[in-house]
Motif scaffolding. Structure first.
Motif, PDB file in Angstrom:
ATOM      1  N   GLU A  85      24.137 -44.499   2.001  1.00 29.91           N
ATOM      2  CA  GLU A  85      24.826 -43.516   2.363  1.00 29.91           C
ATOM      3  C   GLU A  85      24.397 -43.079   3.495  1.00 29.91           C
ATOM      4  OE1 GLU A  85      25.738 -39.122   0.097  1.00 29.91           O
ATOM      5  OE2 GLU A  85      24.431 -40.353  -0.662  1.00 29.91           O
ATOM      6  N   ILE A  86      25.159 -42.127   4.273  1.00 32.40           N
ATOM      7  CA  ILE A  86      25.053 -41.570   5.682  1.00 32.40           C
ATOM      8  C   ILE A  86      24.156 -40.369   5.097  1.00 32.40           C
ATOM      9  CG2 ILE A  86      25.645 -40.966   8.018  1.00 32.40           C
ATOM     10  CD1 ILE A  86      25.972 -44.005   6.897  1.00 32.40           C
ATOM     11  N   VAL A  87      23.230 -40.078   5.813  1.00 37.91           N
ATOM     12  CA  VAL A  87      22.644 -38.653   5.213  1.00 37.91           C
ATOM     13  C   VAL A  87      22.100 -37.925   6.785  1.00 37.91           C
ATOM     14  CG1 VAL A  87      21.490 -39.512   3.101  1.00 37.91           C
ATOM     15  CG2 VAL A  87      20.270 -39.560   5.133  1.00 37.91           C
ATOM     16  N   GLN A  88      21.962 -36.485   6.365  1.00 33.68           N
ATOM     17  CA  GLN A  88      21.315 -35.689   7.479  1.00 33.68           C
ATOM     18  C   GLN A  88      19.661 -35.637   7.552  1.00 33.68           C
ATOM     19  OE1 GLN A  88      23.093 -34.604  10.378  1.00 33.68           O
ATOM     20  NE2 GLN A  88      21.046 -33.657  10.746  1.00 33.68           N
ATOM     21  N   PRO A  89      19.002 -36.242   8.457  1.00 33.92           N
ATOM     22  CA  PRO A  89      17.491 -36.032   8.638  1.00 33.92           C
ATOM     23  C   PRO A  89      17.209 -34.403   8.675  1.00 33.92           C
ATOM     24  CG  PRO A  89      18.330 -37.829   9.966  1.00 33.92           C
ATOM     25  CD  PRO A  89      19.529 -37.086   9.696  1.00 33.92           C
ATOM     26  N   GLU A  90      16.249 -34.061   7.901  1.00 34.38           N
ATOM     27  CA  GLU A  90      16.015 -32.744   7.980  1.00 34.38           C
ATOM     28  C   GLU A  90      15.315 -32.283   9.249  1.00 34.38           C
ATOM     29  OE1 GLU A  90      13.361 -31.561   4.719  1.00 34.38           O
ATOM     30  OE2 GLU A  90      14.778 -32.272   3.502  1.00 34.38           O
ATOM     31  N   ASN A  91      14.842 -33.306  10.063  1.00 37.04           N
ATOM     32  CA  ASN A  91      13.963 -32.985  11.169  1.00 37.04           C
ATOM     33  C   ASN A  91      14.988 -33.192  12.395  1.00 37.04           C
ATOM     34  OD1 ASN A  91      14.245 -35.624  10.774  1.00 37.04           O
ATOM     35  ND2 ASN A  91      12.156 -36.036  11.878  1.00 37.04           N
ATOM     36  N   HIS A  92      16.453 -33.290  12.394  1.00 39.73           N
ATOM     37  CA  HIS A  92      17.335 -33.477  13.445  1.00 39.73           C
ATOM     38  C   HIS A  92      18.400 -32.577  13.489  1.00 39.73           C
ATOM     39  CE1 HIS A  92      15.729 -37.135  15.344  1.00 39.73           C
ATOM     40  NE2 HIS A  92      15.521 -37.710  14.143  1.00 39.73           N
ATOM     41  N   LEU A 150      20.813 -32.849  15.306  1.00 38.37           N
ATOM     42  CA  LEU A 150      22.467 -33.554  15.523  1.00 38.37           C
ATOM     43  C   LEU A 150      23.077 -34.095  14.233  1.00 38.37           C
ATOM     44  CD1 LEU A 150      24.016 -34.679  17.566  1.00 38.37           C
ATOM     45  CD2 LEU A 150      22.710 -36.942  17.586  1.00 38.37           C
ATOM     46  N   MET A 151      24.124 -33.647  13.992  1.00 38.12           N
ATOM     47  CA  MET A 151      24.915 -33.968  12.915  1.00 38.12           C
ATOM     48  C   MET A 151      25.681 -35.064  13.046  1.00 38.12           C
ATOM     49  SD  MET A 151      25.232 -32.544   9.653  1.00 38.12           S
ATOM     50  CE  MET A 151      26.578 -32.355   8.465  1.00 38.12           C
ATOM     51  N   SER A 152      25.644 -36.152  12.222  1.00 36.70           N
ATOM     52  CA  SER A 152      26.547 -37.205  11.939  1.00 36.70           C
ATOM     53  C   SER A 152      27.843 -36.757  11.459  1.00 36.70           C
ATOM     54  CB  SER A 152      26.147 -38.237  11.407  1.00 36.70           C
ATOM     55  OG  SER A 152      26.916 -39.400  11.431  1.00 36.70           O
ATOM     56  N   PRO A 153      28.953 -37.190  12.020  1.00 34.39           N
ATOM     57  CA  PRO A 153      30.302 -36.992  11.621  1.00 34.39           C
ATOM     58  C   PRO A 153      30.802 -37.790  10.313  1.00 34.39           C
ATOM     59  CG  PRO A 153      30.684 -38.130  13.675  1.00 34.39           C
ATOM     60  CD  PRO A 153      29.252 -37.967  13.320  1.00 34.39           C
ATOM     61  N   PHE A 154      29.647 -38.639  10.028  1.00 36.90           N
ATOM     62  CA  PHE A 154      29.720 -39.772   8.952  1.00 36.90           C
ATOM     63  C   PHE A 154      28.795 -39.374   7.708  1.00 36.90           C
ATOM     64  CE2 PHE A 154      30.542 -41.989  12.727  1.00 36.90           C
ATOM     65  CZ  PHE A 154      32.048 -42.423  12.487  1.00 36.90           C
ATOM     66  N   VAL A 155      28.348 -38.258   7.799  1.00 35.95           N
ATOM     67  CA  VAL A 155      27.265 -37.817   6.481  1.00 35.95           C
ATOM     68  C   VAL A 155      28.248 -37.782   5.155  1.00 35.95           C
ATOM     69  CG1 VAL A 155      26.252 -35.853   5.597  1.00 35.95           C
ATOM     70  CG2 VAL A 155      25.773 -36.554   7.980  1.00 35.95           C
ATOM     71  N   GLY A 156      27.569 -38.450   4.250  1.00 32.27           N
ATOM     72  CA  GLY A 156      28.214 -38.557   2.999  1.00 32.27           C
ATOM     73  C   GLY A 156      28.995 -39.701   2.570  1.00 32.27           C
ATOM     74  N   GLN A 157      29.307 -40.561   3.879  1.00 37.37           N
ATOM     75  CA  GLN A 157      29.923 -41.767   3.519  1.00 37.37           C
ATOM     76  C   GLN A 157      29.267 -43.006   3.183  1.00 37.37           C
ATOM     77  OE1 GLN A 157      32.853 -42.878   6.580  1.00 37.37           O
ATOM     78  NE2 GLN A 157      33.333 -40.687   7.288  1.00 37.37           N
ATOM     79  N   VAL A 158      29.681 -43.814   2.446  1.00 40.68           N
ATOM     80  CA  VAL A 158      29.032 -44.909   2.034  1.00 40.68           C
ATOM     81  C   VAL A 158      29.439 -46.186   2.644  1.00 40.68           C
ATOM     82  CG1 VAL A 158      28.706 -46.243  -0.024  1.00 40.68           C
ATOM     83  CG2 VAL A 158      28.740 -43.882  -0.152  1.00 40.68           C
ATOM     84  N   GLY A 159      28.344 -47.273   3.060  1.00 45.30           N
ATOM     85  CA  GLY A 159      28.855 -48.406   3.708  1.00 45.30           C
ATOM     86  C   GLY A 159      27.802 -49.414   3.237  1.00 45.30           C
ATOM     87  N   VAL A 160      27.749 -50.578   3.580  1.00 48.86           N
ATOM     88  CA  VAL A 160      26.896 -51.902   3.601  1.00 48.86           C
ATOM     89  C   VAL A 160      26.363 -52.144   4.820  1.00 48.86           C
ATOM     90  CG1 VAL A 160      27.034 -54.339   2.712  1.00 48.86           C
ATOM     91  CG2 VAL A 160      28.435 -52.407   1.609  1.00 48.86           C
ATOM     92  N   ILE A 161      25.201 -52.492   4.858  1.00 47.34           N
ATOM     93  CA  ILE A 161      24.264 -53.079   6.167  1.00 47.34           C
ATOM     94  C   ILE A 161      24.925 -54.346   6.332  1.00 47.34           C
ATOM     95  CG2 ILE A 161      22.106 -53.522   7.058  1.00 47.34           C
ATOM     96  CD1 ILE A 161      21.044 -51.243   5.559  1.00 47.34           C
ATOM     97  N   VAL A 162      25.326 -54.667   7.437  1.00 49.39           N
ATOM     98  CA  VAL A 162      25.775 -55.931   7.882  1.00 49.39           C
ATOM     99  C   VAL A 162      24.821 -56.601   8.870  1.00 49.39           C
ATOM    100  CG1 VAL A 162      28.149 -55.669   7.274  1.00 49.39           C
ATOM    101  CG2 VAL A 162      27.288 -55.369   9.422  1.00 49.39           C
ATOM    102  N   LYS A 163      23.925 -56.011   9.564  1.00 46.71           N
ATOM    103  CA  LYS A 163      23.199 -56.479  10.584  1.00 46.71           C
ATOM    104  C   LYS A 163      21.989 -55.581  10.770  1.00 46.71           C
ATOM    105  CE  LYS A 163      23.258 -58.381  15.231  1.00 46.71           C
ATOM    106  NZ  LYS A 163      23.948 -58.490  16.347  1.00 46.71           N
ATOM    107  N   LYS A 164      20.673 -55.972  11.242  1.00 51.04           N
ATOM    108  CA  LYS A 164      19.927 -55.288  11.715  1.00 51.04           C
ATOM    109  C   LYS A 164      19.914 -55.240  13.336  1.00 51.04           C
ATOM    110  CE  LYS A 164      15.031 -54.004  11.594  1.00 51.04           C
ATOM    111  NZ  LYS A 164      13.724 -54.246  11.109  1.00 51.04           N
ATOM    112  N   SER A 165      20.365 -54.374  13.961  1.00 53.42           N
ATOM    113  CA  SER A 165      20.880 -54.298  15.509  1.00 53.42           C
ATOM    114  C   SER A 165      19.679 -54.840  16.274  1.00 53.42           C
ATOM    115  CB  SER A 165      21.256 -52.803  15.738  1.00 53.42           C
ATOM    116  OG  SER A 165      22.434 -52.522  15.247  1.00 53.42           O
ATOM    117  N   PHE A 166      18.633 -54.369  16.287  1.00 51.59           N
ATOM    118  CA  PHE A 166      17.400 -54.584  17.063  1.00 51.59           C
ATOM    119  C   PHE A 166      16.192 -53.792  16.549  1.00 51.59           C
ATOM    120  CE2 PHE A 166      19.647 -51.387  19.353  1.00 51.59           C
ATOM    121  CZ  PHE A 166      18.664 -50.320  19.461  1.00 51.59           C
TER     122      PHE A 166
END
Length: 65
Positions: A8-15, A17-33
């Motif tokens: 789930e996309i969450v909002q870190p307490e120490n940031h 910057l709010m992601s517009p995707f907070v609350g949405q669910v997804g599946v990890i498909v790749k570790k970018s780097f």
């Protein structure tokens, strides 16, 4: 986290910057780097109809019981 994890996309307490995707669910498909030890890793997450990159601190793994 690893490929195939449900997250789930969450909002870190120490940031402020709010992601517009907070609350949405997804599946990890790749570790970018991998980054330096003092930085977060990035993951590509399959959302409803696209793939987005997120830093690890914006992702929370959904555990199955």
């Amino acid at each position: 986290m690893k490929v195939g994890d449900l997250v789930e996309i969450v909002q870190p307490e120490n940031h402020s910057l709010m992601s517009p995707f907070v609350g949405q669910v997804g599946v990890i498909v790749k570790k970018s780097f991998e980054t330096a030890s003092w930085q977060d890793d990035w993951y590509e997450v399959l959302m409803r109809n696209n793939i987005r990159s997120f830093r690890a601190e914006y992702l929370e793994e959904i555990k199955w019981k």
